[in-house]
Structure formats: C-alpha cells, structure tokens
Design an enzyme around this catalytic site. Structure first.
Site, PDB file in Angstrom:
ATOM      1  N   ARG A   1      -7.699  -9.303   4.937  1.00 41.34           N
ATOM      2  CA  ARG A   1      -6.737  -8.295   5.371  1.00 41.34           C
ATOM      3  C   ARG A   1      -7.289  -7.411   6.487  1.00 41.34           C
ATOM      4  O   ARG A   1      -6.529  -6.791   7.229  1.00 41.34           O
ATOM      5  CB  ARG A   1      -6.325  -7.464   4.151  1.00 41.34           C
ATOM      6  CG  ARG A   1      -4.997  -6.799   4.299  1.00 41.34           C
ATOM      7  CD  ARG A   1      -4.470  -6.318   2.956  1.00 41.34           C
ATOM      8  NE  ARG A   1      -3.395  -5.369   3.160  1.00 41.34           N
ATOM      9  CZ  ARG A   1      -2.571  -4.971   2.217  1.00 41.34           C
ATOM     10  NH1 ARG A   1      -2.693  -5.439   0.980  1.00 41.34           N
ATOM     11  NH2 ARG A   1      -1.622  -4.117   2.473  1.00 41.34           N
TER      12      ARG A   1
ATOM     13  N   ASN B   1      -6.508  -4.917  11.194  1.00 38.75           N
ATOM     14  CA  ASN B   1      -7.007  -3.714  11.853  1.00 38.75           C
ATOM     15  C   ASN B   1      -7.362  -3.940  13.315  1.00 38.75           C
ATOM     16  O   ASN B   1      -8.054  -3.114  13.918  1.00 38.75           O
ATOM     17  CB  ASN B   1      -8.222  -3.164  11.099  1.00 38.75           C
ATOM     18  CG  ASN B   1      -7.788  -2.416   9.868  1.00 38.75           C
ATOM     19  OD1 ASN B   1      -6.813  -1.667   9.896  1.00 38.75           O
ATOM     20  ND2 ASN B   1      -8.462  -2.655   8.777  1.00 38.75           N
TER      21      ASN B   1
ATOM     22  N   LYS C   1       0.856  -1.194   0.000  1.00 40.47           N
ATOM     23  CA  LYS C   1       0.000   0.000   0.000  1.00 40.47           C
ATOM     24  C   LYS C   1       0.882   1.230   0.000  1.00 40.47           C
ATOM     25  O   LYS C   1       1.764   1.371   0.848  1.00 40.47           O
ATOM     26  CB  LYS C   1      -0.878   0.024   1.252  1.00 40.47           C
ATOM     27  CG  LYS C   1      -2.078  -0.866   1.172  1.00 40.47           C
ATOM     28  CD  LYS C   1      -3.139  -0.308   2.111  1.00 40.47           C
ATOM     29  CE  LYS C   1      -3.756  -1.384   2.938  1.00 40.47           C
ATOM     30  NZ  LYS C   1      -4.561  -0.825   4.031  1.00 40.47           N
TER      31      LYS C   1
ATOM     32  N   HIS D   1       0.184   7.003  15.893  1.00 44.46           N
ATOM     33  CA  HIS D   1      -0.726   5.947  15.434  1.00 44.46           C
ATOM     34  C   HIS D   1      -0.560   4.673  16.274  1.00 44.46           C
ATOM     35  O   HIS D   1      -1.537   4.097  16.759  1.00 44.46           O
ATOM     36  CB  HIS D   1      -0.450   5.665  13.956  1.00 44.46           C
ATOM     37  CG  HIS D   1      -1.137   4.448  13.436  1.00 44.46           C
ATOM     38  ND1 HIS D   1      -2.495   4.421  13.186  1.00 44.46           N
ATOM     39  CD2 HIS D   1      -0.675   3.212  13.130  1.00 44.46           C
ATOM     40  CE1 HIS D   1      -2.831   3.215  12.745  1.00 44.46           C
ATOM     41  NE2 HIS D   1      -1.744   2.464  12.701  1.00 44.46           N
TER      42      HIS D   1
HETATM   43  N1  LIG Z   1       1.490   1.431   3.695  1.00 45.51           N
HETATM   44  C1  LIG Z   1       1.007   0.832   4.752  1.00 45.51           C
HETATM   45  O1  LIG Z   1       0.540  -0.302   4.701  1.00 45.51           O
HETATM   46  C2  LIG Z   1       1.061   1.541   6.059  1.00 45.51           C
HETATM   47  C3  LIG Z   1       0.838   0.846   7.243  1.00 45.51           C
HETATM   48  C4  LIG Z   1       0.958   1.521   8.438  1.00 45.51           C
HETATM   49  C5  LIG Z   1       1.285   2.866   8.445  1.00 45.51           C
HETATM   50  N2  LIG Z   1       1.472   3.508   7.266  1.00 45.51           N
HETATM   51  C6  LIG Z   1       1.849   4.918   7.244  1.00 45.51           C
HETATM   52  O2  LIG Z   1       3.109   5.060   7.845  1.00 45.51           O
HETATM   53  C7  LIG Z   1       3.205   6.350   8.403  1.00 45.51           C
HETATM   54  C8  LIG Z   1       3.748   6.219   9.781  1.00 45.51           C
HETATM   55  O3  LIG Z   1       5.039   5.633   9.708  1.00 45.51           O
HETATM   56  P1  LIG Z   1       6.126   5.865  10.841  1.00 45.51           P
HETATM   57  O4  LIG Z   1       5.526   5.517  12.139  1.00 45.51           O
HETATM   58  O5  LIG Z   1       7.345   5.182  10.395  1.00 45.51           O
HETATM   59  O6  LIG Z   1       6.252   7.437  10.864  1.00 45.51           O
HETATM   60  P2  LIG Z   1       7.332   8.454  10.216  1.00 45.51           P
HETATM   61  O7  LIG Z   1       7.736   8.041   8.886  1.00 45.51           O
HETATM   62  O8  LIG Z   1       6.729   9.794  10.364  1.00 45.51           O
HETATM   63  O9  LIG Z   1       8.553   8.302  11.211  1.00 45.51           O
HETATM   64  C9  LIG Z   1       8.423   8.713  12.553  1.00 45.51           C
HETATM   65  C10 LIG Z   1       9.472   9.753  12.952  1.00 45.51           C
HETATM   66  O10 LIG Z   1      10.711   9.089  13.117  1.00 45.51           O
HETATM   67  C11 LIG Z   1      11.703   9.708  12.314  1.00 45.51           C
HETATM   68  N3  LIG Z   1      12.657   8.665  11.977  1.00 45.51           N
HETATM   69  C12 LIG Z   1      12.517   7.699  11.049  1.00 45.51           C
HETATM   70  N4  LIG Z   1      13.528   6.831  11.137  1.00 45.51           N
HETATM   71  C13 LIG Z   1      14.352   7.277  12.115  1.00 45.51           C
HETATM   72  C14 LIG Z   1      15.542   6.795  12.668  1.00 45.51           C
HETATM   73  N5  LIG Z   1      16.083   5.656  12.264  1.00 45.51           N
HETATM   74  N6  LIG Z   1      16.115   7.492  13.666  1.00 45.51           N
HETATM   75  C15 LIG Z   1      15.534   8.620  14.134  1.00 45.51           C
HETATM   76  N7  LIG Z   1      14.396   9.115  13.657  1.00 45.51           N
HETATM   77  C16 LIG Z   1      13.809   8.438  12.647  1.00 45.51           C
HETATM   78  C17 LIG Z   1      10.950  10.285  11.191  1.00 45.51           C
HETATM   79  O11 LIG Z   1      11.664  11.281  10.523  1.00 45.51           O
HETATM   80  C18 LIG Z   1       9.717  10.814  11.922  1.00 45.51           C
HETATM   81  O12 LIG Z   1       9.997  12.025  12.536  1.00 45.51           O
HETATM   82  C19 LIG Z   1       1.841   6.969   8.341  1.00 45.51           C
HETATM   83  O13 LIG Z   1       1.807   7.896   7.311  1.00 45.51           O
HETATM   84  C20 LIG Z   1       0.936   5.805   8.028  1.00 45.51           C
HETATM   85  O14 LIG Z   1      -0.179   6.184   7.275  1.00 45.51           O
HETATM   86  C21 LIG Z   1       1.379   2.881   6.093  1.00 45.51           C
HETATM   87 ZN   LIG Z   2      -1.507   0.402  12.174  1.00 46.43          ZN
END
Ligand SMILES: NC(=O)c1ccc[n+]([C@@H]2O[C@H](COP(=O)([O-])OP(=O)(O)OC[C@H]3O[C@@H](n4cnc5c(N)ncnc54)[C@H](O)[C@@H]3O)[C@@H](O)[C@H]2O)c1
Ligand SMILES: [Zn+2]
Length: 633
Positions: free
Chosen positions: A513, A517, A415, A537
């Site tokens: 899938r 959730n 996704k 989240h």
């Molecule tokens: N495609 C999918 O199936 C799916 C599933 C779940 C979530 N998502 C999406 O993922 C996003 C959330 O992802 P996330 O939780 O990774 O958030 P993010 O990408 O915003 O990362 C979280 C924070 O950590 C920082 N960061 C990342 N790696 C780091 C590292 N190694 N060291 C220090 N800081 C670091 C980022 O810059 C950010 O500030 C949302 O947009 C959500 O919609 C997508």
């Molecule tokens: Zn989730």
C-alpha cells in the site's frame, strides 16, 4: 565425479557452508538458490516475503530450481522450503544426487539465533516454528533424498568427506543428459523466464527488483551523462502491475444502462450511465457506484440502508447543496432520518466533531442498526467512518463522497479517523463501508482548486501503476478540468479499481500500500513546511510527483521525456509544479520526519518506468539535486 548434487534440509543445517566446501573439493560450481533469487530480483528474501508474501516467493523459487537443476555439474544449496513443491522434488530427484543435510532443532536454533534473513523465524517462539517446519518437511526431505547426512558435528571437512564417500559408494544414474533438455538461463540473468506466468488472480505479475549499489554511478539512460554518483548503499523494490483490472476480482459492470457499455463509453466518451465496481474484501466486500445524477435517483442510496434509520453527517457547505435531496430520497423510502451538520474544514476533523456526532446519535436514540451516511469530502468521510466504526462498537455506513479527492481516494480503502493536535489522522480505525456512491454531478459545485487536487491523485494512480491510463489522462486532462461527466466517471472508475486492488492485496498497510504514497513524501514536506492549509493536500502531492519524477530520472529509472510528461500533465491539471523554497536544511528536516521513514533513511516511492512503482532509498546528493531543480522562490 560427474553430475550435479543438490542439498536439501532445514534452514541452518549447513547447506551453504557445506555446499561451498563440497563444490571446491569436487571442482564444481556452487550455487545457492536463495542467493540466486536475491540476485535476480535484487531484493533480500525478507523483503520479498514482506512485499509479495510466501506464496509468491515459492513461485520464484520453483522457477529458479527448475532452471538451475538443469545445469550440468553444479552443487546447489536449496532453500529450506524448496521440497514443499512436488515440481521441485521431481526436478531435483531426476536431475542429480540429492543429499539431505539434517541437524537437530537445538543446533539450528544456535546457528540461526539472530539471523534476520530467516523470515519464517522472526517470531516470538522460533523453536515451536522450527519443530512445526521439521514435522512438515522431514518426510519430504527423506522422500527426495538419495542419502541423509547428519550435520550436528560442525566439522565441515569431515562432512564433505562423508558426502563424497556416499557419492563414490553409490553413484546415482541420472536418466537423461540434462544439458540437452535444459531450458536453463545463464545464472544471474536479471529477467525471469517467460514461461512462468503468475496465476491470473494475481495482479502483481512481474518482478520485485532491488538495486543494491555500493559506490554507484548513475548514468542518464538517454544522454549517457553521469548524473549522480554515490558511495552509499540503497535498496529499491519495484512492483509491476497488470495494466488491466483483474476481471475476477474487480467485476466492472454497468447497472443502470440497459446496453452493455462498449469500450468508448467505458473510456469516458459518453455520459449518463452508472458504473459499478465490486471491491473484493471477502466478507467486507462492497460496491462503488459511479455516475452522473446518482443522488437524484431516489432508489439508489436507500437500497444500501438496511435498517429503518439513517443518520446523515455533512457540513455547512455541502449540506445546503445536497442534504435536502439525500434526506428526501431516504424518507421517500420510509427511513427515519437524522441530520448532523458540522462546521466545514479540516480543523474540525477532530474529537469535538466526533463527540457532536455521538451526542446527536445518542440523544436521538439511534440504535446499532442505524446506518451513518457520510455526505461530503474526505473530512466528512473520515470522521463519519470513524464514528460508524466506534458507535455502539460499529454500525453500518455509506460513503457519499462529493469531492473528486474523496471519490478517487479517501472513500476507498477503509481508513477512517480524526486529527489530534499532535498529528494528522493519528486516531482512527480501518472500517469498510456498505457502499460508496460517487455522483459526478456533485463535482460541478466544487471549487476549481479542490477539483485539481483530486486530479493529482488520479495522475498518481496512472503514474505508479497503469501507463495506458496515464496516456489517457494526458489526452483527457482538459476534459477533467472542464468537468466533463463521462471523463470524470472514467477517471474515478480507473482510480478506484487501482486503489481497491492495492488495498485488497494489502488492506492494513503491510507494505504494498505504500506505493500509493507516490508524490507524498515530498508533498507532506511541503504541506508541513508551509503550514497545513496553505496548499491543499492534492496540490502538494501534484508538486511532489513532479519532484519524485525528477528523482526517478536522476537515478536512471525514467528518461527525461517521461519526467517532462509528469510535469506537463500536472501543470495542465492546474496544479503547482514548482516547490516552495523552504531552504535546504528545512527541507531535509521535513523529509526526515515523514512517517514513512524507516531506519533513518527516507523511503521514496519512485517510478521505473512511468506506470510502475519503485520503493527505494536514494543518495542524499540526488535528493539535494532534486530539491535544487524543483524549488523556486
Ligand atoms: N481515508 C483515506 O484513505 C484518505 C485519503 C486521502 C485523504 N484523506 C483525508 O481527506 C481529507 C481531504 O478530503 P477533501 O480533499 O475531500 O477535503 P474536504 O472534505 O475538506 O473538502 C474540500 C472542500 O470542499 C467542500 N466541498 C465538498 N464537496 C463539495 C461540493 N460538491 N461542492 C462544493 N464544495 C464541496 C468541502 O466542504 C471543503 O470545504 C483530509 O482530511 C485527508 O486526511 C483520507
Ligand atoms: Zn493523498
């Protein structure tokens, strides 16, 4: 007249109506095999088709026919497709008199017109479908039948008489007294016969079970207390998974280590090796590599970049930490590298960032062989994946996830997308990467809250699918919080295996899938109610799982100890376990808008028992009780 009578024929030919009347006349017991399947699984036939697919339904049907046909003295109405399996035809023709009830396509269309319980006819052109089914099945009905009765004349008593005359005129000799060789189980038994096992390639191995309750009282399985009662109708489907990944489809092997990993290593007691998983999606299959220091090994990433060019997309937080290393490895391998650094934050997962990526790619004349590399968390992964799906109608991309959440969740499943001012993740595409490279060393720079948010999704995978993995998380949660690389690698591996298997079975979200959730219906309400960004989240999901476990307990699906275990492990991961008090009215409003709702009812993903998912509706008073029990100030 002794012996059983089996009715075969297309849907709508009158098997149930005529069968019931015939049974009454002959003083036999009437059974409809479709109803029997529904009673055993608790799910309606369309739901079974939707969740499990036709093949799995046919397996259940064969099992039911094998058992029922062995019962003495019944009238059995079989499903329209029962004759497709040779095994069914054999049981029917050997164990009783088979009557083919035959009706014209016109008649059937009139009778089945708006019947939503006929999954095969829920299409634009049911006539063509019926003609096709008739062509395919007619020879089989004739093969198995002792005689044929035309049922176009809808006079049931007349048709019953016709069948009785046939039976009297030419009684059939049944070779063996079926009662003695019977393996039959009592009709209505809720458990499937154990000698029917799912093919080894299937992960869904046990039941779809639905509870359809009207006027129900729910009893605590442990104390025996009444914990809820209701007059509403609710349905639920629970799906059981193998605890172990399917070896054929999920080939888990060690690549960098010269020694085969032994059990202890695979379970996270030793670090330093690379775990390789294959996600099996046919032509779109790809590997996931997990290990400490993968970004330091200059040979890993370049091997997934086929062309001469790569464009790395990252943000201004991750870039300073890892971009130089990744670029250097690619350059050392002779690749021309373009770097695109976006501002950090979910608020930048939008159209403007997508355009920035396209601007650079076009300005730098990146061609369609350029591989995009997503270096960052889920925001960068989703954005870059979508850019890759649409730039020049699709270019290859590689995920280098650097948050635990993106390593265990968002980088698997295909996704991709961006947010729209009117809704999160509203614009996007399903698009699979060439590879996912998850270096656990990157997690050492992750802020603690972000780490905990990722652990929430790990706990989720154990809770819905894999009880032994849940046990492992309980034992090792402190190691995960302390960023022990081997423990992290195992948690990532098992999560990816579980998610990849669910995705393999339901790549485009047909039904299964939805179990991913778990905790999200409540979690989304929290995120939304507090305003996005207040809680991460994963924090909202962690608390949502505690709430879903509470509800599972109230509905009698798990005992109090299991509910408490979910809460305790969530707490130990550093996640919130008390939901914000948004007020009941606001809570209900927020739950209603969750996009997983169907037909006005909220669809909950619950557990029954811990380690197995259940998709269900719940009486509102149970929801209110859960809200009351789980919210604080
Ligand atoms: N495609 C999918 O199936 C799916 C599933 C779940 C979530 N998502 C999406 O993922 C996003 C959330 O992802 P996330 O939780 O990774 O958030 P993010 O990408 O915003 O990362 C979280 C924070 O950590 C920082 N960061 C990342 N790696 C780091 C590292 N190694 N060291 C220090 N800081 C670091 C980022 O810059 C950010 O500030 C949302 O947009 C959500 O919609 C997508
Ligand atoms: Zn989730």
């Amino acid at each position: 007249m002794s012996g059983s009578i089996f009715l075969v024929g297309l849907m709508g030919a009158g098997k149930t109506t005529i069968g019931r009347a015939l049974a009454k006349k002959l003083n036999k017991r009437f059974i409809d095999s479709d109803h029997e399947i529904e009673a055993r699984t608790g799910a309606s036939i369309p739901v079974i088709f939707e969740i499990e697919g036709e093949e799995s339904f046919r397996r259940r049907e064969a099992e039911v026919i094998r058992e029922l046909s062995a019962l003495p003295d019944i009238v059995l109405a079989t499903g329209g497709g029962a004759v497709l399996r040779a095994e069914n035809r054999q049981h029917l023709s050997q164990r009783g008199t088979v009557v083919y009830l035959r009706a014209s396509i016109n008649q059937i269309l009139q009778r089945t017109g708006r019947d939503k319980n006929r999954p095969l006819l829920q299409i634009a052109d049911p006539r063509r479908k019926l003609e096709e089914l008739s062509r395919q099945r007619e020879p089989l009905y004739r093969e198995v039948a002792d005689f044929v009765v035309e049922t176009n004349r809808p006079n049931v008593q007349f048709l019953v008489q016709t069948i009785m005359s046939h039976l009297e005129l030419s009684p059939k000799q049944i070779d063996a007294p079926v009662g003695q060789q019977s393996t039959a189980m009592p009709v209505g038994n809720m458990h499937a016969a154990s000698d029917v096992t799912a093919p080894s390639t299937m992960l869904v191995t046990e039941t779809i079970r639905t509870t359809r309750t009207t006027s129900s009282t729910i009893i605590d399985p442990v104390t025996g207390d009444t914990i809820a009662s209701s007059n509403s109708t609710f349905t639920s489907v629970d799906i059981h998974f193998d605890a172990q990944p399917n070896r054929r489809d999920m080939d888990t092997s060690s690549i960098a280590s010269s020694n085969q990993s032994d059990n202890d290593q695979a379970r996270g007691t030793s670090a330093g090796e690379t775990i390789r998983l294959e996600v099996d999606l046919g032509e779109r299959s790809y590997p996931i590599l997990i290990g400490r220091g993968l970004l330091d090994d200059a040979s890993v990433l370049p091997s997934y970049v086929d062309g001469k060019r790569a464009a790395i997309v990252t943000n201004d937080k991750v870039g300073p930490l890892y971009l130089a290393r990744v670029s250097a490895a690619l350059r050392a391998a002779g690749k021309q590298v373009t770097e695109i650094v976006l501002p950090d934050g979910e608020e930048h997962k939008n159209w403007a960032s997508l355009m920035k990526i396209f601007d650079v790619l076009l300005a730098e004349k990146c061609d369609r062989k350029t591989t995009l590399i997503a270096l960052g968390g889920g925001v960068i992964g989703d954005l870059t994946g979508f850019a890759a799906a649409s730039y020049m109608r699709g270019v290859p991309f590689v995920q280098v996830p650097t948050t635990l959440l993106s390593q265990v969740d968002s980088s698997v499943g295909g996704k991709t997308g961006i947010n729209h001012p009117l809704g999160k993740n509203m614009i996007g595409a399903f698009y699979q990467p060439q590879a996912v490279i998850a270096d656990t060393a990157t997690l050492h720079t992750l802020p603690p809250r972000e780490l905990a948010a990722g652990i929430a999704e790990v706990i989720k995978h154990g809770a819905i699918i894999d009880a032994p993995f849940f046990d492992w998380i309980e034992t090792n949660v402190a190691r995960l919080v302390a960023r022990d690389d081997a423990a992290l690698a195992y948690a990532i591996q098992r999560s990816c295996e579980i998610k990849a298997e669910v995705v393999r079975q339901d790549e485009r979200e047909g039904g299964l899938r939805a179990i991913l959730n778990f905790g999200h219906t409540f979690g989304h309400a929290i995120e939304n109610g507090l305003g996005y960004g207040q809680w991460l989240h994963g924090e909202a999901v962690g608390c949502g799982m505690v709430m879903a476990a509470d509800m599972s307990h109230r509905l009698g699906y798990i005992d109090a100890a299991s509910r408490d275990r979910v809460r305790a492990v969530t707490l130990a991961a550093g996640l919130p376990v008390t939901a914000p008090d948004l007020g009941t009215a606001r809570w209900l409003e927020l739950m209603q808008v969750d996009k997983k709702n169907e037909g006005g009812q909220i669809k909950f993903i619950l557990i029954r028992p811990l380690g197995a998912p259940l998709i269900t509706h719940a009486p509102q008073e149970v929801l209110l009780q859960t809200l009351a029990a789980c919210t604080g100030d």
